[in-house]
Design an enzyme around this catalytic site. Structure first.
Site, short mmCIF file in Angstrom:
data_model
loop_
_atom_site.label_atom_id
_atom_site.label_comp_id
_atom_site.label_asym_id
_atom_site.label_seq_id
_atom_site.Cartn_x
_atom_site.Cartn_y
_atom_site.Cartn_z
N ASP A 166 -1.38 1.37 -3.84
CA ASP A 166 -2.32 0.40 -4.38
C ASP A 166 -3.67 1.02 -4.76
OD1 ASP A 166 -2.88 0.84 -1.68
OD2 ASP A 166 -3.79 -1.13 -1.43
N ASP A 215 -2.51 6.45 -3.36
CA ASP A 215 -1.35 5.75 -2.79
C ASP A 215 -0.90 4.58 -3.67
OD1 ASP A 215 -3.50 4.06 -2.28
OD2 ASP A 215 -2.62 3.30 -0.42
N SER A 275 0.80 -1.22 0.00
CA SER A 275 0.00 0.00 0.00
C SER A 275 0.83 1.28 0.00
CB SER A 275 -0.96 -0.04 1.18
OG SER A 275 -1.88 1.00 1.08
N HIS A 276 0.70 2.07 1.06
CA HIS A 276 1.37 3.37 1.09
C HIS A 276 2.83 3.26 1.50
CE1 HIS A 276 0.08 2.41 5.11
NE2 HIS A 276 1.00 3.24 5.56
N ASP A 335 -6.03 2.74 -3.09
CA ASP A 335 -7.23 2.79 -2.26
C ASP A 335 -7.32 4.07 -1.42
OD1 ASP A 335 -5.22 2.05 -0.54
OD2 ASP A 335 -6.21 0.24 0.22
N ARG A 336 -6.26 4.85 -1.36
CA ARG A 336 -6.31 6.10 -0.60
C ARG A 336 -6.45 7.30 -1.52
NH1 ARG A 336 -2.22 5.97 4.52
NH2 ARG A 336 -2.69 3.83 5.16
N LYS A 349 -11.52 0.51 0.43
CA LYS A 349 -11.55 1.94 0.18
C LYS A 349 -11.08 2.18 -1.24
CE LYS A 349 -7.18 2.70 2.76
NZ LYS A 349 -6.84 1.42 3.40
#
Ligand code: VG1
Ligand code: CO
Length: 541
Positions: free
Chosen positions: A277, A275, A111-112, A279-280, A374
């Site tokens: 992946d 981000d 992710s992030h 989702d943010r 998300k």
């Protein structure tokens, strides 16, 4: 097919969002294989099942995908649906899992967290509903990693994942799909693309920073091709194995190029970032940063302006540390509002049960029941749809919101890379004091309540304890402290600060100023400076 003898490896416990480790750890002997076999074992085997596979394109994504395909084949899976180039954003993977009615999916992402040979890698399992595995399943996966003795893997050459189409690996079908189109179609079904196109044609200027991570191809297709934003609107649009050295965490610190452009005075009307992946999301207007908790509240208050939500919201949910701005909207609308622990896996049951349609976290995560993750681009498009209907600037929308509901001044302070021992000791010391705190006065503020958050899922009754320490003051201001569950080295302390200012009050303060007494109170209560050896947080959002 080969059975490989292995032995349990310590520490394969999934955190807030899957298993995240340093890349070299994941590349170590049997590390990925043990974890993937544990996933298959924990869900009752892979035989005859169909899974989705894809990741954010970070270093080792391509190698890991080949290993997982060979393992799925050896475990008897019927079909693997793989994003072209082994790419899928997290929300697109969630959508694909649902769209194709599969048995779940494996998402390769940290992710992030930064990517690269010396940075971070991660693996996450999502359920047939498209959502992250709940704690009962991640617990079973972890238990399996502690007793694993062998894993199964097919012998084969690497598969060509660079073109859509079907091939076979033993008895298993490998179906390579365009990672973008189904997701883009879903977005087009939820939002008024004509209205957004009209807004852009009227001269509204847009900037999207994909931070060299997975949303690049999605944002180019949706914003530039389908909505007609100017070519070049999306910057850092090519996913790179090390994200080009960027830290793909869309916040003012790490998305500083976008921040500078938006705050420059003659910047674009709207800016957004996402981000690693996808989702943010971070939302900016010209000269204004929208705090994620406020963004959630604004989306809740205006969702009916988008066609997919025209019937109104069933209910809303937020993670406990997220500000209660959205609660005020829910109250005004007469809909339910749920408070869950940190992590998207806690929203799934509420969405599946039809109790909520909109969810959010203070950590730049917002989404709805269109998927079970998300969704960064979804939030960006929802904002654009709202702006296209209201024909107001981001700043005007925010002012109007605060004048209606009051303002929840909010900030999160992160202290990174702390020795785990001292972080644990600091939390333990505060935990021990909680029951004695109510009634005490700190920085002129009386403590009304203090506890450690525990959650009972209203749908299945499962209990999740130890989800953050909270201290609530008279008047509703509060502090929350918890340790991150996504880091890969040492401990990260997250301090969450919130103070409510009613609609008639001073709505234009700098949040750090507005929260100054709370920041001092947190130091007095927890002794962060002594435990961390730091005089200031590493990241403020
Ligand atoms: C962080 C965020 C949390 C989010 C999680 C996964 O977890 O605080 O809100 O759900 O990351 O997001 P933690 O345990 O480090 O606070 V992502 O985009 O990294 O999958
Ligand atoms: Co993410």
């Amino acid at each position: 097919m080969t059975q490989i003898t292995t032995a349990p490896i310590d520490g394969q416990k999934p955190g807030t969002s899957g298993l995240r480790k340093k890349t070299p750890v994941f590349m170590g002997p049997h590390y990925l294989e043990n974890f993937v076999q544990a996933i298959f074992d924990a869900i009752g085997g892979a035989a005859g099942k169909t899974f989705v596979l894809g990741g954010d394109g970070r270093y080792f994504n391509d190698r890991a995908a080949q290993v997982i395909l060979r393992m799925a084949a050896a475990n008897g899976a019927a079909r693997m649906i793989v994003g072209q180039g082994a790419l899928l954003s997290t929300p697109a993977a969630s959508h694909m899992i649902r769209l194709r009615r599969t048995d779940g999916g494996i998402i390769l992402s940290a992710s992030h967290n930064p990517g690269g040979p010396d940075a971070d890698f991660g693996v996450k399992f999502n359920m047939p509903n498209g959502g992250p595995a709940p704690e009962a399943v991640t617990g079973a996966i972890f238990a399996r990693t502690a007793e694993i003795r062998e894993y199964r893997i097919a012998e084969s050459q690497d598969l060509d994942l660079s073109r859509p189409g079907e091939t076979r690996l033993g008895g298993m079908v490998v179906e390579v799909v365009d990672p973008v189109s189904a997701y883009a179609d879903l977005m087009e079904s939820l939002f008024d693309f004509n209205a957004i196109r009209g807004l852009l044609q009227a001269g509204f200027r847009l900037r999207m920073d994909s931070m060299n991570a997975v949303t690049g191809p999605y944002a180019v297709e949706i914003l530039e091709r389908r909505l007609g934003a100017a070519p070049g609107t999306v910057v850092h649009a090519v996913p790179l194995p090390d994200f080009g050295g960027m830290h793909p965490d869309p916040n003012p610190t790490w998305a500083h190029e976008l921040m500078a452009e938006m705050m420059s005075g003659d910047g674009p009307d709207f800016g957004a970032a996402s981000d690693g992946d996808g989702d943010r999301n971070m939302i900016l207007g010209r000269g204004i940063y929208v705090a994620p908790s406020d963004s959630l509240a604004v989306l809740a208050a205006n969702a009916h302006l988008a066609p997919g939500y025209a019937g109104g919201l069933k209910g809303v949910a937020r993670s406990m540390p997220t500000s209660s701005a959205v609660d005020l909207v829910a109250k005004a609308r007469g809909i339910e509002c749920f408070e869950t622990p940190t992590g998207w896996k806690f929203f799934g049951n509420l969405m599946d049960a039809g109790r909520v349609s909109l969810c959010g976290e203070e950590s730049f995560g917002t989404g709805s029941d269109h998927v079970r993750e998300k969704d960064g681009l979804w939030a960006i498009l929802m904002w654009l749809n709202i702006l296209a209907v209201r024909r107001e600037s981001v700043a005007e929308v925010m002012q109007d919101h605060w004048r209606t509901y009051g303002r929840n001044y909010y900030s999160r302070h992160d202290y990174e890379g702390l020795p785990s021992d001292s972080a644990d000791a600091m939390m333990a010391a505060l935990r021990d004091r909680l029951t004695a705190l109510p009634g005490q006065v700190i920085e002129g503020m009386a403590i009304a309540a203090a506890d450690e958050f525990a959650y009972t899922d209203p749908v299945d009754g499962s209990v999740s304890a130890g989800q953050g320490l909270r201290v609530v003051f008279e008047g509703g201001s509060r502090l929350v402290l918890r340790l991150s569950g996504t880091g890969t080295s040492g401990a990260t302390l997250r301090l969450y600060l919130e103070r409510y200012e009613p609609a008639g009050g001073d709505l234009g303060l700098d949040p750090q100023q507005a929260l100054a007494p709370l920041i001092r109170a947190a130091e007095e209560l927890a002794g962060i400076a002594a435990a961390s050896g730091k005089t200031a947080p590493d990241v403020i959002t």
